[in-house]
Write a protein that holds these residues in place. Structure first.
Motif, mmCIF file in Angstrom:
data_model
loop_
_atom_site.group_PDB
_atom_site.id
_atom_site.type_symbol
_atom_site.label_atom_id
_atom_site.label_comp_id
_atom_site.label_asym_id
_atom_site.label_seq_id
_atom_site.Cartn_x
_atom_site.Cartn_y
_atom_site.Cartn_z
ATOM 1 N N PRO A 182 0.817 -1.223 0.000
ATOM 2 C CA PRO A 182 0.000 0.000 0.000
ATOM 3 C C PRO A 182 0.849 1.272 0.000
ATOM 4 C CG PRO A 182 -0.852 -1.586 1.576
ATOM 5 C CD PRO A 182 0.491 -2.080 1.157
ATOM 6 N N ALA A 183 1.905 1.275 0.801
ATOM 7 C CA ALA A 183 2.727 2.481 0.913
ATOM 8 C C ALA A 183 3.471 2.773 -0.380
ATOM 9 C CB ALA A 183 3.710 2.319 2.076
ATOM 10 N N THR A 233 2.788 1.661 -3.400
ATOM 11 C CA THR A 233 1.845 1.951 -4.477
ATOM 12 C C THR A 233 1.347 3.387 -4.391
ATOM 13 O OG1 THR A 233 1.114 -0.364 -4.523
ATOM 14 C CG2 THR A 233 -0.334 1.266 -5.539
ATOM 15 N N ALA A 234 1.034 3.836 -3.183
ATOM 16 C CA ALA A 234 0.568 5.215 -3.025
ATOM 17 C C ALA A 234 1.631 6.205 -3.493
ATOM 18 C CB ALA A 234 0.194 5.472 -1.567
ATOM 19 N N LYS A 238 1.819 6.120 -7.365
ATOM 20 C CA LYS A 238 0.683 6.703 -8.062
ATOM 21 C C LYS A 238 0.761 8.230 -8.116
ATOM 22 C CE LYS A 238 -1.537 3.198 -9.557
ATOM 23 N NZ LYS A 238 -1.795 3.011 -11.006
ATOM 24 N N HIS A 257 -5.868 -9.700 1.042
ATOM 25 C CA HIS A 257 -5.435 -8.302 0.969
ATOM 26 C C HIS A 257 -5.824 -7.633 -0.343
ATOM 27 C CE1 HIS A 257 -3.049 -8.991 4.573
ATOM 28 N NE2 HIS A 257 -2.461 -10.023 3.989
ATOM 29 N N ALA A 305 -7.650 -4.173 -0.107
ATOM 30 C CA ALA A 305 -6.790 -3.101 0.404
ATOM 31 C C ALA A 305 -5.753 -2.692 -0.632
ATOM 32 C CB ALA A 305 -6.100 -3.566 1.691
ATOM 33 N N PHE A 306 -5.186 -3.686 -1.339
ATOM 34 C CA PHE A 306 -4.162 -3.370 -2.340
ATOM 35 C C PHE A 306 -4.773 -2.598 -3.510
ATOM 36 C CE2 PHE A 306 -1.269 -7.223 -1.160
ATOM 37 C CZ PHE A 306 -1.021 -6.624 0.068
ATOM 38 N N ALA A 336 -5.373 0.919 -2.650
ATOM 39 C CA ALA A 336 -4.128 1.700 -2.661
ATOM 40 C C ALA A 336 -3.701 2.070 -4.069
ATOM 41 C CB ALA A 336 -3.016 0.918 -1.963
#
Length: 635
Positions: free
Chosen positions: A579-580, A582-583, A586, A602, A605-606, A609
C-alpha cells in the motif's frame, strides 16, 4: 567394492497394488485419489501407477508381424535395416528442390516425400519438370511419396512417365502416388468432382499399380490437415480410420475389391509433443485399421497398415527455433518406438520459411543418430509389454473407435467435413488447448517459458502461403471452409512481434521495473518467475534487489523512467510495503503498478491503494500481457 550379488527379488518381497494404494491414501491425507490422475486431450486419463491387471492377462497378445499388428507389421520389427529415413521437400523451384534431393540422398536419406503444388509445394507443371526433379534419383532403389496439392492422378502420371523415361522397371517402384481426395477437401475447401467420382477416377490406377507395381500404393490417407488444425491424438486417429473406410467403400463401388483397396492405401500421421500418447496412437492405428479391413473382408496380409510418421508442424515455434530440434528429436523418437515404417523429421526452421541445407542436415542426422548411434532399430516393438503403454494404447483405440462410430453415424468422413462437424470439434479442441497455453499449464520452452529477449533471429525465404491452400477454381461438387493451420506458439509469438515493432520505433523494448523486496534469498524465486512471465510478452524486466525504505524505492523507480512497476517479494512483507509503495508510485504520473503473487485477503486493500493488477501462476498470462501492452502503448 563388494562382489556379493544382489538378489532384489528375494531381498525385497513384492508389494501388491492394494498395499501401495493404502500407503498412497495415507500420504494423501484426505485428498481424493483422483488428484494423482492426469487428464489428457481426447478425454483420456493417466493413472499414477499401472500394473499387470491394467495391461490385461494376455498383453501383448500377439508377436510383431501378426494381425492385428498392434506390435508392428514386420516379424522382426525394424531390426533388419531400420525404418525409412524420408526427407520432405516443398521448395517451389524445381532446380532447387532437385539439388536438395541430390545432396540428401548422398548423405543418408533413403526416401523422398514430395509436396507438389502451386502455393505450398514444388511447382512441377509437366513431364519435363518431374524428370528434372528426379534426375538424380535412382527410382528403382528410392521410394517416392507424392502429396499433391490437387489433381493427384496427373501428378501420379508424371511420376510414372519419369520412371518410364529412365527405364525403371515398374515392379521396382515403391512409395505412394498421393491420391487423397478428402485431404484435398479438408485443406482447400473444395473437391471438384466429388468423392465418389474422384475414387472412380483413381480405381484404374489402383488396379494397374496392384498388378504392375505392388510396392507403389495409389491412395494416401494423410492427417496433416487435421493435426495442423489442432486435432487431438484420438481425433486424428479416428478421422484417419474413417477416411480409410470411406476410401474402401468408394473403391468397392468403383469395382476394386476391399483386398486390393486396402493394399493400395498409405497412411501418414503427425507425431506431436505428448511422447507416450503418440507412441500409443501409432500402435492403436495399426490395431484399428486391421479391425476395419477385417470387417470389410480383407485378408490378414491386407490388414497390415503402411504407416508413415511426420514430426508435427503445430508444435514448432518461430521464436527460439533451435528448441524445435529438441521437439523434433522427441517426436521422431516416439515415431520410432511406435513402429512407423517411414519417418520425416521436419527441419527446425519450417515455421519460419523454406529450410536451408543446414536445417535439412540436422533433420536428416536426427534420424541417423537415433538409428545408427542410439540403435533404436535393434529391438522389435520396444514398447511392448509396458503396462502403461499397453493400457494407453487400448484406451486410445477405444476412444478413437467411439469417435469413428460417431462419424459413421453422421454419414462418413466426407459428410462430417462438409457439414462442419470436424471444424466444430477442432474449434473446441483449439479453445481448450489455447486456455492451457495462455495459463502456461501447457508451457512452450523458448516462447512462454524461458524466453530469450536477446535471441538472434533466424531468416529464411518465406513460403508462398502460410494459410490454407486456396480452393481450386471452378465448380466443385463438395465445398467447405478450409481447415486453418494453427501453431501452439502463435499467441505469445504475436506479443513478441509487437515488442519487436516497439523496439524498432523507440530503440528499446517496453520496460518493467522489478521492485524486489527483502533479501535476495527471499525474493529470487518469485522475481525470476515474474521476469520470465514478462519476457514472454516481450517486456524487458529491469531488476533491482532490495530497498532501504519506500522513499528510496520510489526515487529509484522515478529515475528509471519505467512506466510499469512490479512489486515482488515474500508475502509477509506485502501488507506493509504494497500500500505504501503503491501510493507513492501513483503520485508519479502514468505509473502502472502490478504485484507478483495472489493477493488473497489483501486484494481489496491493495486495489484501494492503487494496484492495477496481480500476476500469478494459473492466471491467463496472455490476457495479462495483452492488457499491459495496451497500457504501455505497444501496438
Amino acid at each position: 567394492m563388494s562382489q556379493t550379488p544382489l538378489h532384489i527379488a528375494q531381498d525385497f518381497p513384492p508389494t501388491s497394488v492394494e498395499e501401495w494404494r493404502r500407503l498412497v491414501d495415507k500420504d494423501l491425507k484426505g485428498k481424493p485419489f483422483t488428484s494423482l490422475q492426469s487428464a489428457l486431450e481426447g478425454g483420456l486419463t493417466l493413472q499414477p501407477l499401472y500394473s499387470p491387471q491394467d495391461a490385461g492377462p494376455a498383453a501383448p497378445p500377439e508377436p510383431p508381424g501378426v494381425a492385428p499388428f498392434l506390435r508392428g507389421t514386420h516379424p522382426l520389427g525394424l531390426t533388419e535395416g531400420g525404418w525409412l529415413v524420408c526427407q520432405e521437400y516443398s521448395e517451389p523451384d524445381v532446380a532447387t528442390a532437385a539439388e536438395a534431393i541430390r545432396v540428401d540422398l548422398e548423405r543418408g536419406v533413403s526416401g523422398l516425400w514430395l509436396r507438389l503444388g502451386e502455393t505450398q509445394g514444388i511447382q512441377v507443371r509437366d513431364a519435363s519438370g518431374m524428370e528434372r526433379l528426379l534426375a538424380q534419383v535412382p527410382l528403382s532403389k528410392t521410394p517416392v511419396y507424392l502429396e499433391p496439392e490437387d489433381n493427384a492422378p496427373s501428378a501420379a502420371a508424371l511420376l510414372l512417365h519419369a520412371a518410364e523415361r529412365t527405364q525403371t522397371p515398374r515392379e521396382s517402384l515403391r512409395g505412394c502416388l498421393g491420391v487423397d481426395p478428402l485431404g484435398v477437401l479438408a485443406r482447400t475447401g473444395a473437391l471438384r468432382s466429388g468423392l465418389q467420382a474422384a475414387l472412380a477416377e483413381a480405381a484404374p490406377l489402383v488396379t494397374s499399380t496392384r498388378k504392375g507395381s505392388p510396392g507403389l500404393r495409389a491412395l494416401l490417407v494423410s492427417t496433416r490437415a487435421y493435426a495442423d488444425a489442432g486435432a487431438t491424438s484420438v481425433h486424428e486417429l479416428a478421422w484417419a480410420i474413417a477416411t480409410g473406410v470411406e476410401y474402401l467403400r468408394g473403391l468397392e463401388r468403383a469395382g476394386v475389391s476391399p483386398e486390393d483397396a486396402a493394399r493400395s492405401l498409405q497412411f501418414s500421421f503427425s507425431v506431436g509433443s505428448q511422447f507416450f500418447p503418440e507412441i500409443a496412437k501409432l500402435r492403436a492405428a495399426r490395431l484399428l485399421w486391421s479391425k476395419a479391413v477385417a470387417a470389410s473382408g480383407g485378408s490378414p496380409e491386407a490388414q497390415a497398415m503402411a504407416l508413415h510418421a511426420r514430426t508435427a508442424a503445430a508444435t514448432k515455434s518461430r521464436r527460439d527455433p533451435w528448441v524445435n530440434i529438441l521437439r523434433s528429436t522427441s517426436e521422431s523418437f516416439a515415431a520410432v518406438i511406435g513402429g512407423a515404417d517411414s519417418i520425416t523429421t521436419s527441419p527446425f526452421d519450417e515455421a519460419i520459411g523454406l529450410p536451408d541445407e543446414s536445417s535439412r542436415r540436422i533433420a536428416r542426422n536426427t534420424q541417423l543418430i537415433l538409428r545408427d548411434e542410439s540403435s533404436l532399430n535393434r529391438v522389435a516393438d520396444p514398447a511392448g509389454g509396458s503396462y502403461y503403454i499397453e493400457q494407453l494404447t487400448h484406451d486410445i483405440a477405444r476412444a478413437a473407435w467411439t469417435e469413428l462410430r460417431r462419424i459413421e453415424a453422421l454419414g462418413g468422413m466426407a459428410a462430417a467435413l462438409v457439414q462442419g462437424d470436424i471444424a466444430r470439434v477442432l474449434a473446441e479442441t483449439v479453445a481448450a488447448r489455447s486456455k492451457a497455453i495462455r495459463t502456461r499449464r501447457l508451457p512452450i520452452v523458448g516462447v512462454s517459458e524461458f524466453p530469450n529477449l536477446d535471441e538472434q533471429s533466424v531468416s529464411r525465404t518465406p513460403r508462398a502461403s502460410e494459410a490454407s491452400s486456396p480452393a481450386p477454381a471452378g465448380l466443385a461438387e463438395l465445398r467447405m471452409t478450409p481447415l486453418r493451420p494453427v501453431r501452439v506458439a502463435e499467441p505469445f509469438e504475436s506479443l513478441r512481434d509487437a515488442s519487436d515493432r516497439y523496439l524498432a520505433a523507440h530503440g528499446h523494448r517496453p520496460r518493467a521495473f522489478m521492485a524486489n523486496l527483502g533479501t535476495v534469498a527471499e525474493h529470487t524465486a518469485r522475481a525470476m518467475w515474474i521476469a520470465n512471465a514478462l519476457a514472454a510478452g516481450g517486456i524487458d524486466p529491469v531488476q533491482h534487489h532490495g530497498f532501504a525504505d519506500v522513499a528510496q524505492a520510489a526515487s529509484l523507480i522515478a529515475a528509471s523512467g519505467a512506466p510499469l512497476v512490479v512489486i515482488s517479494g515474500p508475502d509477509a512483507m506485502y501488507p506493509e510495503w504494497v500500500p505504501a509503495l503503491t501510493a507513492a508510485l501513483k503520485q508519479q504520473s502514468g505509473r502502472i503498478v502490478a504485484v507478483a503473487g495472489r493477493p488473497g485477503e489483501h486484494e481489496a486493500a491493495f486495489r484501494a491503494a492503487g494496484v492495477d493488477l496481480f500476476v500469478y501462476a494459473g492466471a491467463d498470462l496472455f490476457e495479462t500481457l495483452s492488457s499491459l501492452h495496451k497500457q504501455l502503448g505497444v501496438s
